[in-house]
Design a protein around this motif. Structure first.
Motif, mmCIF file in Angstrom:
data_model
loop_
_atom_site.group_PDB
_atom_site.id
_atom_site.type_symbol
_atom_site.label_atom_id
_atom_site.label_comp_id
_atom_site.label_asym_id
_atom_site.label_seq_id
_atom_site.Cartn_x
_atom_site.Cartn_y
_atom_site.Cartn_z
ATOM 1 N N PHE A 63 -2.210 -4.884 -11.934
ATOM 2 C CA PHE A 63 -3.051 -4.294 -10.883
ATOM 3 C C PHE A 63 -3.741 -3.031 -11.409
ATOM 4 O O PHE A 63 -4.902 -2.767 -11.103
ATOM 5 N N HIS A 64 -3.028 -2.266 -12.226
ATOM 6 C CA HIS A 64 -3.636 -1.068 -12.828
ATOM 7 C C HIS A 64 -4.812 -1.459 -13.721
ATOM 8 O O HIS A 64 -5.877 -0.847 -13.659
ATOM 9 N N ARG A 65 -4.616 -2.488 -14.527
ATOM 10 C CA ARG A 65 -5.710 -2.955 -15.398
ATOM 11 C C ARG A 65 -6.928 -3.390 -14.589
ATOM 12 O O ARG A 65 -8.053 -3.240 -15.032
ATOM 13 N N ALA A 66 -6.664 -3.939 -13.405
ATOM 14 C CA ALA A 66 -7.750 -4.408 -12.533
ATOM 15 C C ALA A 66 -8.307 -3.264 -11.673
ATOM 16 O O ALA A 66 -9.161 -3.509 -10.825
ATOM 17 N N HIS A 67 -7.831 -2.055 -11.895
ATOM 18 C CA HIS A 67 -8.252 -0.866 -11.143
ATOM 19 C C HIS A 67 -7.900 -0.947 -9.662
ATOM 20 O O HIS A 67 -8.523 -0.288 -8.836
ATOM 21 N N ASP A 68 -6.890 -1.731 -9.329
ATOM 22 C CA ASP A 68 -6.365 -1.769 -7.965
ATOM 23 C C ASP A 68 -5.151 -0.843 -7.951
ATOM 24 O O ASP A 68 -4.002 -1.283 -7.972
ATOM 25 N N TYR A 69 -5.440 0.450 -7.913
ATOM 26 C CA TYR A 69 -4.393 1.451 -8.072
ATOM 27 C C TYR A 69 -3.420 1.471 -6.903
ATOM 28 O O TYR A 69 -2.231 1.709 -7.086
ATOM 29 N N GLU A 70 -3.914 1.224 -5.702
ATOM 30 C CA GLU A 70 -3.023 1.183 -4.532
ATOM 31 C C GLU A 70 -1.957 0.105 -4.714
ATOM 32 O O GLU A 70 -0.774 0.356 -4.495
ATOM 33 N N ALA A 71 -2.379 -1.101 -5.070
ATOM 34 C CA ALA A 71 -1.429 -2.202 -5.258
ATOM 35 C C ALA A 71 -0.492 -1.903 -6.425
ATOM 36 O O ALA A 71 0.708 -2.205 -6.359
ATOM 37 N N ALA A 72 -1.020 -1.308 -7.479
ATOM 38 C CA ALA A 72 -0.190 -0.960 -8.638
ATOM 39 C C ALA A 72 0.887 0.040 -8.232
ATOM 40 O O ALA A 72 2.072 -0.144 -8.553
ATOM 41 N N VAL A 73 0.475 1.081 -7.526
ATOM 42 C CA VAL A 73 1.429 2.110 -7.101
ATOM 43 C C VAL A 73 2.494 1.506 -6.191
ATOM 44 O O VAL A 73 3.686 1.798 -6.327
ATOM 45 N N GLU A 74 2.079 0.637 -5.284
ATOM 46 C CA GLU A 74 3.030 0.006 -4.369
ATOM 47 C C GLU A 74 4.112 -0.762 -5.133
ATOM 48 O O GLU A 74 5.310 -0.613 -4.872
ATOM 49 N N GLN A 75 3.700 -1.594 -6.082
ATOM 50 C CA GLN A 75 4.665 -2.374 -6.862
ATOM 51 C C GLN A 75 5.563 -1.474 -7.711
ATOM 52 O O GLN A 75 6.777 -1.685 -7.797
ATOM 53 N N LEU A 76 4.967 -0.470 -8.322
ATOM 54 C CA LEU A 76 5.725 0.384 -9.229
ATOM 55 C C LEU A 76 6.680 1.306 -8.477
ATOM 56 O O LEU A 76 7.784 1.585 -8.954
ATOM 57 N N ARG A 77 6.289 1.759 -7.297
ATOM 58 C CA ARG A 77 7.217 2.558 -6.472
ATOM 59 C C ARG A 77 8.444 1.717 -6.115
ATOM 60 O O ARG A 77 9.574 2.202 -6.132
ATOM 61 N N GLN A 78 8.205 0.471 -5.768
ATOM 62 C CA GLN A 78 9.336 -0.404 -5.446
ATOM 63 C C GLN A 78 10.207 -0.651 -6.678
ATOM 64 O O GLN A 78 11.435 -0.706 -6.575
ATOM 65 N N ALA A 79 9.580 -0.762 -7.830
ATOM 66 C CA ALA A 79 10.345 -0.977 -9.072
ATOM 67 C C ALA A 79 11.260 0.208 -9.366
ATOM 68 O O ALA A 79 12.428 0.013 -9.725
ATOM 69 N N VAL A 80 10.747 1.434 -9.199
ATOM 70 C CA VAL A 80 11.594 2.594 -9.522
ATOM 71 C C VAL A 80 12.682 2.816 -8.476
ATOM 72 O O VAL A 80 13.732 3.366 -8.792
ATOM 73 N N VAL A 81 12.448 2.373 -7.242
ATOM 74 C CA VAL A 81 13.510 2.444 -6.239
ATOM 75 C C VAL A 81 14.629 1.476 -6.622
ATOM 76 O O VAL A 81 15.814 1.810 -6.546
ATOM 77 N N LEU A 82 14.241 0.289 -7.053
ATOM 78 C CA LEU A 82 15.230 -0.722 -7.435
ATOM 79 C C LEU A 82 15.941 -0.385 -8.745
ATOM 80 O O LEU A 82 17.099 -0.745 -8.934
ATOM 81 N N ALA A 83 15.238 0.272 -9.639
ATOM 82 C CA ALA A 83 15.797 0.597 -10.965
ATOM 83 C C ALA A 83 15.440 2.042 -11.313
ATOM 84 O O ALA A 83 14.470 2.296 -12.028
ATOM 85 N N ALA A 89 8.734 1.699 -15.927
ATOM 86 C CA ALA A 89 8.218 1.676 -14.551
ATOM 87 C C ALA A 89 7.713 3.062 -14.155
ATOM 88 O O ALA A 89 6.663 3.177 -13.524
ATOM 89 N N TYR A 90 8.437 4.115 -14.541
ATOM 90 C CA TYR A 90 7.968 5.479 -14.239
ATOM 91 C C TYR A 90 6.709 5.810 -15.029
ATOM 92 O O TYR A 90 5.780 6.430 -14.510
ATOM 93 N N LEU A 91 6.662 5.397 -16.283
ATOM 94 C CA LEU A 91 5.463 5.619 -17.100
ATOM 95 C C LEU A 91 4.267 4.916 -16.474
ATOM 96 O O LEU A 91 3.196 5.507 -16.304
#
Length: 190
Positions: A63-83, A89-91
């Motif tokens: 999603f970041h590569r596609a410049h859909d930053y909102e979707a990227a942030v959403e997925q990555l926030r969930q990843a860091v909560v889970l792990a 994921a933090y990077l």
């Protein structure tokens, strides 16, 4: 990658409810530059098991590569909560937040990545480039460029072989020198 794709497609036929197969297939498609197919597979993996941290991280990257930053942030926030100790994921969250222009949050994400793995220079490098781009609010220009120099110097000391690193350092030093002079002139004129 074609062989891996064939094997994973056969594995999917055997166990179509296994989210790990979809994640691996997404990764293979990502490596083959079939990004839409990769996104579909990662979404299937997360749909089958919302705790699929790797799939969420990979979705965030795409999603970041596609410049859909909102979707990227959403997925990555969930990843860091889970792990909470997942460096990449933090990077990647820092990079997505930077793309979204949420610089203070990006700083925090990079900082957390550094606490998880202080030996990995990628968070320092990305933070240095963010400061060099001169868009982080709350700092004077000279502070930003000095911070860029500090971060990039640390990256160099850690042995990075990035061919652009020396150019970025030179740019940061020039910008810092100009900013210091401009700020001194501004103080004199007051």
């Amino acid at each position: 990658f074609e062989l891996a794709e064939r094997i994973l497609l056969k594995a999917k036929d055997v166990d179509e409810k296994n989210p790990s197969i979809y994640n691996m297939l997404g990764f293979v498609f990502m490596k083959m530059d079939k990004l839409n197919a990769a996104i579909d597979q990662f979404k299937k993996a997360v749909g089958l098991d919302p705790r699929q941290v790797e799939a969420r991280n990979n979705l965030g990257v795409l999603f970041h590569r596609a410049h859909d930053y909102e979707a990227a942030v959403e997925q990555l926030r969930q990843a860091v909560v889970l792990a909470p100790h997942f460096y990449d994921a933090y990077l990647n969250l820092g990079n997505a937040l930077r793309g979204k222009r949420s610089y203070r949050e990006a700083e925090q994400a990079y900082g957390t990545a550094l606490t998880i793995n202080p030996q990995d220079h990628r968070a320092l490098y990305n933070m240095g480039l963010m400061y060099l781009d001169d868009e982080v609010p709350g700092y004077s220009k000279s502070e930003l460029y000095k911070s860029a120099i500090v971060q990039l110097e640390k990256v160099k000391q850690m042995g990075s072989r990035d061919p652009k690193l020396d150019d970025y350092l030179k740019e940061a030093k020039k910008k810092h020198e100009r900013a210091v002079k401009a700020e001194a002139r501004k103080l004199k004129s007051k």
